[in-house]
Design an enzyme around this catalytic site. Structure first.
Site: not given
Length: 355
Positions: A49, A51, A75, A84
């Site tokens: 993701h 991040e 998330c 994350c």
């Protein structure tokens, strides 16, 4: 200042648009003393993701009081990748997290990302922007209804024609409009067209911008299974989904294609069923390039969210192919806007279909 950095995160998110479905595309930037020190985007399903991609290998201990800007609420659950929030908490110098859109995923809402981070003394702020709300409208639609956001385009002359005599192809739009088309192809999750369009024009249906070409998933309405596999669209690597009359048996399947039987009414495929299938595939955004007949049908059945009409300052005459077949708009558009592209103009109409 928040807006500046949130828009920078949105620029990152656009880099992943069209690659991530059924995940949303997300962008992130990391800021230290009003300077961006790291940035990244989610590059596809199963990949880190935004991040995580940004923070992997980043030595946050060399900084103090970092602020993370991210387009979507981080998330907080395991999927193909770790949460994350866990990755953020591994970097104690991140003191503030600012996100642009609340995730409509009920799993994310249930676990409450702001509370998780605030309990670890991280300041969390929701900073909404119209640009980010628009960016995630298709994801919100799909998450809440499993239905995609549907956009169609059609280029026509001033006398309402889309092709020459007997439907012979005629290139109408200018370079700027072509770039507009290819940008939308790039950022959609799937392109929808018809066997008739493919047999008449033999297009490639790739997204071609800045000297690069990207193959896109394709949904093809081929009621009678007329395509042979020799057409250019089957030379691409992305998935091909063929929708056909459920009464027609697939005898010679084209290699690497997925076949979806669909009920027919009055000799036409049931279009809501087609979009249900596309939603089940995890597609948030559908970009449609078809002829006048289906263009008219989709409007008549109120199955569209956005319509783009390219207006070209030419006349093809009475014998040329008309753009419309028993055409009527289902209702007054929610909004209407125009964009001038050199000597062409693009009319944009947005329809009220709700989330």
């Amino acid at each position: 200042m928040h807006k500046k950095f949130m828009l920078a995160a949105l620029e990152q998110a656009w880099l992943g648009r069209g690659l991530c479905a059924p995940n949303p595309s997300v962008g992130a930037v990391l800021v230290h003393h009003q300077q961006i020190v790291a940035q990244a985007f989610h590059a596809g399903v199963g990949k880190p993701h935004a991040e995580q991609a940004m923070l992997e290998g980043f030595e946050s201990k060399n900084f103090d009081n970092l602020t993370l800007y991210v387009t979507l609420e981080p998330c907080n659950h395991w999927g193909r990748t770790p949460p994350c929030v866990d990755i953020i908490l591994k970097h104690p110098t991140i003191k503030t997290v600012i996100f642009g859109y609340r995730d409509p995923n009920p799993i994310v809402a249930k676990h409450n990302t702001p509370r998780i981070l605030q309990e670890k003394n991280i300041h969390v702020q929701h900073y909404p922007l119209e640009e980010i709300d628009a960016f995630y409208q298709s994801y919100a639609r799909w998450m809440c209804t499993k239905q995609p956001w549907v956009t169609i385009k059609l280029a026509q002359t001033l006398d309402g024609k889309i092709a020459g005599e007997q439907g012979n192809p005629v290139h109408l739009s200018n370079i700027e409009c072509s770039e507009f088309t290819h940008s939308h192809r790039l950022h959609c999750d799937i392109i929808l067209t018809t066997a008739a369009t493919i047999l008449k024009d033999n297009p490639v249906f790739t997204a071609r911008l800045n000297g690069e070409s990207r193959s896109k998933p394709l949904a093809i309405l081929d009621r009678q299974l007329r395509l042979t596999g020799d057409e250019k669209v089957f030379q691409q690597q992305a998935p091909r989904h063929i929708f056909h009359d459920m009464q027609v048996t697939v005898v010679s399947p084209i290699e690497d294609c997925y076949y979806h039987p669909v009920p027919c009414h009055a000799g036409e495929l049931d279009l809501p069923t087609v979009f249900n299938y596309i939603g089940e595939l995890g597609c948030h955004d559908v970009w449609i390039e078809v002829g006048g007949q289906l263009f008219s049908q989709l409007h008549a059945q109120n199955l569209l969210d956005t319509t783009y009409m390219y207006l070209v300052p030419e006349f093809l005459g009475q014998k040329a192919l008309s753009a419309y077949t028993n055409f009527c708009f289902p209702a007054k558009p929610r909004s209407v806007s125009w964009t001038v592209q050199e000597d062409n103009a693009i009319l944009k109409m947005e329809w009220m279909r709700g989330i």
